[in-house]
Every structure is written in structure tokens, then in C-alpha cells.
Design a protein around this motif. Structure first.
Motif, short mmCIF file in Angstrom:
data_model
loop_
_atom_site.label_atom_id
_atom_site.label_comp_id
_atom_site.label_asym_id
_atom_site.label_seq_id
_atom_site.Cartn_x
_atom_site.Cartn_y
_atom_site.Cartn_z
N SER A 155 0.82 -1.21 0.00
CA SER A 155 0.00 0.00 0.00
C SER A 155 0.86 1.26 0.00
CB SER A 155 -0.91 0.02 1.23
OG SER A 155 -1.75 -1.11 1.25
N VAL A 156 0.31 2.30 -0.62
CA VAL A 156 0.99 3.60 -0.66
C VAL A 156 0.67 4.36 0.62
CG1 VAL A 156 1.12 5.81 -1.89
CG2 VAL A 156 0.86 3.68 -3.17
N PRO A 157 1.67 4.95 1.28
CA PRO A 157 1.39 5.74 2.49
C PRO A 157 0.40 6.86 2.18
CG PRO A 157 3.74 5.34 2.25
CD PRO A 157 3.11 4.89 0.98
N TRP A 199 -8.00 5.85 -1.43
CA TRP A 199 -6.77 6.55 -1.11
C TRP A 199 -5.74 6.53 -2.24
CZ3 TRP A 199 -5.87 4.18 4.44
CH2 TRP A 199 -6.94 4.55 5.27
N GLU A 200 -5.76 5.45 -3.03
CA GLU A 200 -4.73 5.33 -4.07
C GLU A 200 -5.27 5.66 -5.46
OE1 GLU A 200 -2.72 1.58 -3.75
OE2 GLU A 200 -2.40 1.77 -1.60
N LEU A 201 -6.48 5.24 -5.76
CA LEU A 201 -7.05 5.55 -7.07
C LEU A 201 -7.69 6.94 -7.10
CD1 LEU A 201 -8.61 2.08 -7.96
CD2 LEU A 201 -6.39 3.00 -8.61
N ARG A 202 -8.30 7.34 -6.01
CA ARG A 202 -8.78 8.72 -5.82
C ARG A 202 -9.71 9.18 -6.94
NH1 ARG A 202 -3.44 9.18 -5.66
NH2 ARG A 202 -3.39 10.84 -7.25
N GLU A 203 -10.55 8.28 -7.39
CA GLU A 203 -11.52 8.61 -8.44
C GLU A 203 -12.69 7.64 -8.28
OE1 GLU A 203 -13.31 8.02 -11.14
OE2 GLU A 203 -13.44 10.06 -11.93
N PRO A 204 -13.91 8.13 -8.03
CA PRO A 204 -15.02 7.22 -7.72
C PRO A 204 -15.25 6.14 -8.77
CG PRO A 204 -15.63 9.49 -7.25
CD PRO A 204 -14.31 9.54 -7.96
N ARG A 205 -15.07 6.49 -10.05
CA ARG A 205 -15.32 5.48 -11.09
C ARG A 205 -14.20 4.44 -11.13
NH1 ARG A 205 -16.37 10.13 -15.38
NH2 ARG A 205 -14.57 10.85 -14.15
N LEU A 206 -12.97 4.86 -10.89
CA LEU A 206 -11.88 3.88 -10.77
C LEU A 206 -12.11 2.97 -9.56
CD1 LEU A 206 -8.49 5.71 -11.52
CD2 LEU A 206 -9.77 4.12 -12.99
N ALA A 207 -12.57 3.57 -8.46
CA ALA A 207 -12.87 2.75 -7.27
C ALA A 207 -13.98 1.75 -7.57
CB ALA A 207 -13.25 3.65 -6.10
N ALA A 208 -15.01 2.18 -8.32
CA ALA A 208 -16.09 1.26 -8.70
C ALA A 208 -15.57 0.15 -9.59
CB ALA A 208 -17.21 2.03 -9.41
N ARG A 219 -1.95 11.79 10.41
CA ARG A 219 -1.42 10.43 10.58
C ARG A 219 -1.14 9.83 9.21
NH1 ARG A 219 -5.24 6.74 13.95
NH2 ARG A 219 -3.44 5.36 13.63
N THR A 220 -0.11 9.00 9.15
CA THR A 220 0.19 8.27 7.91
C THR A 220 -0.39 6.87 8.02
OG1 THR A 220 2.21 9.52 7.55
CG2 THR A 220 2.00 7.42 6.41
N ARG A 221 -1.25 6.54 7.06
CA ARG A 221 -1.90 5.24 7.09
C ARG A 221 -1.67 4.53 5.76
NH1 ARG A 221 -7.97 5.58 8.94
NH2 ARG A 221 -7.57 3.34 9.04
N ARG A 222 -1.86 3.23 5.76
CA ARG A 222 -1.78 2.43 4.54
C ARG A 222 -3.09 1.67 4.37
NH1 ARG A 222 3.40 1.59 2.43
NH2 ARG A 222 5.08 2.48 3.67
#
Length: 497
Positions: free
Chosen positions: A162-164, A183-192, A170-173
């Protein structure tokens, strides 16, 4: 030469049977229904033909290996295996859509950038690089080797890098697939897009580990494949390979219990009363069925991976349509839900049921064998539903309404439809509520691992989607390879090289 009794004729059980027969053993398969294939069934009506189980084959190398190891004819001489392109078309809730090329990173990046905006393709491509690392770390222990005795190591370690992510100083993964999307794709359609891969296997992305990233990676790296005539043809080819290796099939043979002698499996007793002796027994059945077959013994004990429970099922609607299949139509279209939270709550929460806007997978094979003539089209709709779900007419109407987004003029073209429910899956596979097993995944405290292929009863082994390495056609095929290896080589067997 050992005598081996195989209970069930699903893909994992038949893969084990073929490999054991070629090793010189006498293998008899006892199947309670009238046909082979487990979940790979077929419905034929008025010249239309439909698959009722999986519609596409990922990772065909598993079955190529099976055919290489069990005879002279390779897989491609036994079935017409074709790569599907595009891999899938995705229709998102906001009306945007994208068609993703098959097994082409550059093509996928370009398609996403064009459809969803500059930079989206790059984020998906970077995600696939990380997913590959998770695949490389888990491929052998979760697909090619017997389950490790120290399996908690797999349960505790998250293989996805995972990317920090900074949140509230706080830094989370990301620990779950949903967090990877947010957190990593940061786009609702990519997440879908990401979450649809989990949903297809009946996994809740909110709790599925980040290691579930291997599911879209498998499709991207190895492509998606279709068998002309439908995936049932793959089951037919494996069945015929078993026959060529002198495996004996007895259909309508309901096994009542596994016979034990001197503390080990020694055969099977049929419901009709006959006892068939065997040196080894391979059970390709669901966990509840296996428990009932050996009620006097502990098959799975403390400290072992417990059988999965509560897995979702599948609702399938088969459509016979007027009018031929248009050119350049995607084989598979995913129509995404307009209310993701409601869908996940209905599938995995305390309000089980069909959501108001379910994710529907529309399958439209370019295959003359599935229709009576070129003036008709056979289409399959698939929806993940809770196991044991009782399907109503209004549920089917809701699915048809969603599918209309991918099938313009659906109502006018519809000749007839048939519905396949979780109850049908339960009848065909014996799985409680028609549950469909997911592939084994690392992390998540071992919730998504499956019990080992060996059991606490010497001489009794488990194959198929409910045993290691879990559900899905490639995984079922590998379970058969692992069981055959454990029987032929003994407990020192460590998997394919």
C-alpha cells in the motif's frame, strides 16, 4: 495401483480424477446428479444455449497444464479457446463508460484517460504494478502449493504494498480494497471498477483485504478467455479426458457416508446401501455435505482453517432476444450500481436483499452456437445476491431494468427469459443456500483462506472450490492438482515446480 473414490464431479474433483488415473490408479467418480461439471451447467431451449455458471475463464494455463499432464491432445485441440477483446465494458452510474482492452496495460491506460480524464489511466497502471507485487508474493502459497501448516503467516501478512496516505496528521496504509480505491485511485469510477472485481467473487470490498488486488491483476495479466459453445464445453472436455484415462463415472450415485476402517477412509457407502471400498477418498463437496458424510469423525480440528460460511450466491437471468447481436458489442458489460453503499449493505449487512440498483454483469457472446440463427441473440445477466435469497418477480424486473442500460430496446426484443436462483445452485452443487466460494486471499486474519486439501481423517482429501485454494475455475483446477500430488507423492509434496 490404489483404488480411489471421488465424491462429486465438479471441476476440481474431475481434475484430481484425471491426474490420479494417469498416475496409474483406479478412479471411480460418484455423482449424485445426472451430469458432470458442478457449477458449470447449461440450459438449452428453442435453439438457445446458455451457461449458468462462470462465463469467462481467467488464467487458462491451469487447464493447459491439466491437459498436458494427462494426454497427448492439448487444451486448444479439445476446446475452441478465444481471447475476449475488449475484456469488459463498464457503464458507470453517472453515464460515462469505458471499454478496457484485454491484457494491454498501455491500452487500458489510454482508454481510461480518454474516458475518465487525464491521469486516471496512470493511477490504474500504477495500481496494477503494486497488484503484481502482491501476486508474485502469494501465487505459490495460494495457488500452487498445499496450504502451509503455519498458515497463520499468510493470514497475518498483507502482501499488497500500500501507498502511504496522510489523514488527520497520521500516515496510514490501505488495509482493505475499498481503502485502496479511495486513497490510491482517488476517483469514484476507478474505485467502482476496482470494487466490481471483488463483488463478482462475492466479496465485500469494505472488508476484503488489500491483497484482493490480485483479482483484477489476474484478469489484466493473463487475459479473459471464452470457450466457443460456452464454458460448459470446458467441463465436457475435462470429462472426456477423464474417460480417456479410464476414469469410471457413476451418475445418480448419492453417497450417504464415507466408510472408515482402522481410523482411515476406506470407501463410500451409497444411499442405496452398497459399500464401495477404496484406498483413498476425494471429496469434491461443500463443507456441510462433507461433515454429514463423516459424522463420527472430526474432519477439521482446532488450529486449522475453518470452512468459509456466509458466502453470497448468484442470480442469473437468461434472455432469448429477437434480432442478431450487433457488431463490435463487448462480450461482457458491467453496469455499475447507482448506490454503492445500499448495494453493499443489502449484500453483506443486516438488511439482506436485492438493492434498488444492483450491479449487473451482461454477457453477450459472439458465438453462433448459442442461438438458433443469426437473427437472434442469447444474453445472460448475472447479479451477486445473498445466499439463500428468495427471488421475486419484482427482483427480476429490477434486474431487467438495470440491464436495459446496456441493452437498448431490451423489452421489445425479449422473446422469453428464465431465472436461475440460489436454490438452483444449491440443488446442483449441494452448497447451503447456493453459496459460491471465493478464491483464497492472504491477510484478513485468514477469513479468506480455505481448509487444506488434507483432512484429519487419513486417506480423505478435499478438492474443489470449498478447499484450498478456493473458488473460481483456475483455483478449482489447482485444487485437483494439489490433491493428486498429495496422494501420489505423499505429504512431502510441495506443489508444481
Amino acid at each position: 495401483m490404489a483404488r480411489i473414490a471421488v465424491i462429486g464431479s465438479g471441476m476440481g474433483a474431475m481434475a484430481a480424477a484425471a491426474r490420479l488415473a494417469v498416475a496409474g490408479h483406479r478412479v471411480v467418480v460418484y455423482e449424485r446428479t445426472a451430469t458432470y461439471g458442478g457449477a458449470l451447467r447449461r440450459v438449452e431451449r428453442d435453439g438457445f444455449t446458455f451457461d449458468t455458471g462462470p462465463a469467462l475463464l481467467p488464467l487458462p494455463a491451469v487447464y493447459r497444464d491439466l491437459f498436458v499432464k494427462t494426454g497427448k491432445q492439448p487444451l486448444e485441440e479439445c476446446v475452441d479457446l478465444v481471447q475476449v477483446d475488449p475484456s469488459a465494458r463498464h457503464l458507470f452510474a453517472d453515464g460515462t463508460e469505458v471499454s478496457l482492452p484485454n491484457a494491454s496495460r498501455a491500452g487500458v491506460v489510454s482508454a481510461l484517460d480518454e474516458a475518465l480524464g487525464a491521469g486516471t489511466g496512470g493511477r490504474w497502471g500504477d495500481f496494477l504494478v503494486r497488484a503484481r507485487e502482491a501476486w508474485d508474493r502469494t501465487r505459490r502459497p495460494l495457488l500452487e502449493e498445499p496450504l502451509w501448516p503455519n498458515w497463520p503467516v499468510l493470514a497475518e501478512q498483507e502482501p499488497y504494498p500500500s501507498v502511504p496516505h496522510k489523514k488527520l496528521l497520521r500516515t496510514r496504509r490501505a488495509a482493505t480494497l475499498a481503502e485502496v480505491g479511495a486513497w490510491e485511485l482517488r476517483e469514484p469510477r476507478l474505485a467502482a471498477l476496482l470494487e466490481s472485481h471483488a463483488l463478482a467473487y462475492g466479496l465485500d470490498p469494505r472488508v476484503a483485504p488489500a491483497s484482493a488486488a490480485v483479482l483484477p491483476y489476474m484478469e489484466h495479466a493473463f487475459g479473459t478467455w471464452y470457450v466457443r459453445g460456452g464454458l460448459r464445453e470446458l467441463a465436457r472436455a475435462v470429462y472426456e479426458r477423464c474417460l480417456a484415462r479410464k476414469v469410471e463415472f457413476r451418475f445418480g450415485a448419492d453417497v450417504a457416508r464415507i466408510v472408515e476402517k482402522d481410523g482411515r477412509a476406506a470407501g463410500v457407502e451409497l444411499a442405496a446401501g452398497a459399500v464401495e471400498e477404496a484406498d483413498f477418498v476425494v471429496a469434491g463437496v461443500a463443507p456441510g455435505v462433507l461433515r454429514d458424510l463423516v459424522p463420527q469423525a472430526t474432519v477439521r480440528g482446532d488450529g486449522e482453517v475453518p470452512p468459509q460460511s456466509g458466502a453470497p450466491s448468484r442470480l442469473t437471468v437468461l434472455l432469448a432476444l429477437r434480432g442478431g447481436r450487433p457488431e463490435r458489442v463487448a462480450h461482457r458489460t458491467v453496469v455499475h450500481s447507482a448506490d454503492r453503499d445500499d448495494e453493499l449493505d443489502r449484500l453483506f449487512g443486516e438488511r439482506p436483499g436485492l438493492p434498488s440498483s444492483p450491479t449487473v454483469v451482461v454477457t453477450r457472446p459472439d458465438d453462433p452456437a448459442t442461438t438458433p440463427d443469426a437473427e437472434h441473440e442469447a444474453v445472460t445477466l448475472s447479479v451477486t445476491v445473498p445466499s439463500g435469497f428468495s427471488v421475486s418477480d419484482s427482483d427480476v424486473e429490477r434486474v431487467l431494468g438495470v440491464a436495459g442500460r446496456a441493452l437498448p430496446g431490451l423489452r421489445e426484443r425479449l422473446l422469453w427469459h428464465e431465472v436461475r436462483t440460489p436454490a438452483d445452485i444449491a440443488d446442483e452443487t449441494g452448497a447451503e443456500g447456493g453459496a459460491v466460494p471465493a478464491p483464497a486471499l492472504a491477510a484478513a486474519d485468514g477469513r479468506l483462506l480455505h481448509p487444506s486439501n488434507g483432512t484429519r481423517v487419513p486417506g480423505l482429501f478435499a478438492a474443489g472450490g470449498w478447499a484450498h485454494p478456493g473458488g473460481g475455475l483456475p483455483h478449482a483446477g489447482m485444487s485437483g492438482a494439489l490433491v493428486a500430488g498429495l496422494i501420489v507423492e505423499g505429504p512431502e509434496f510441495r506443489g508444481s515446480q
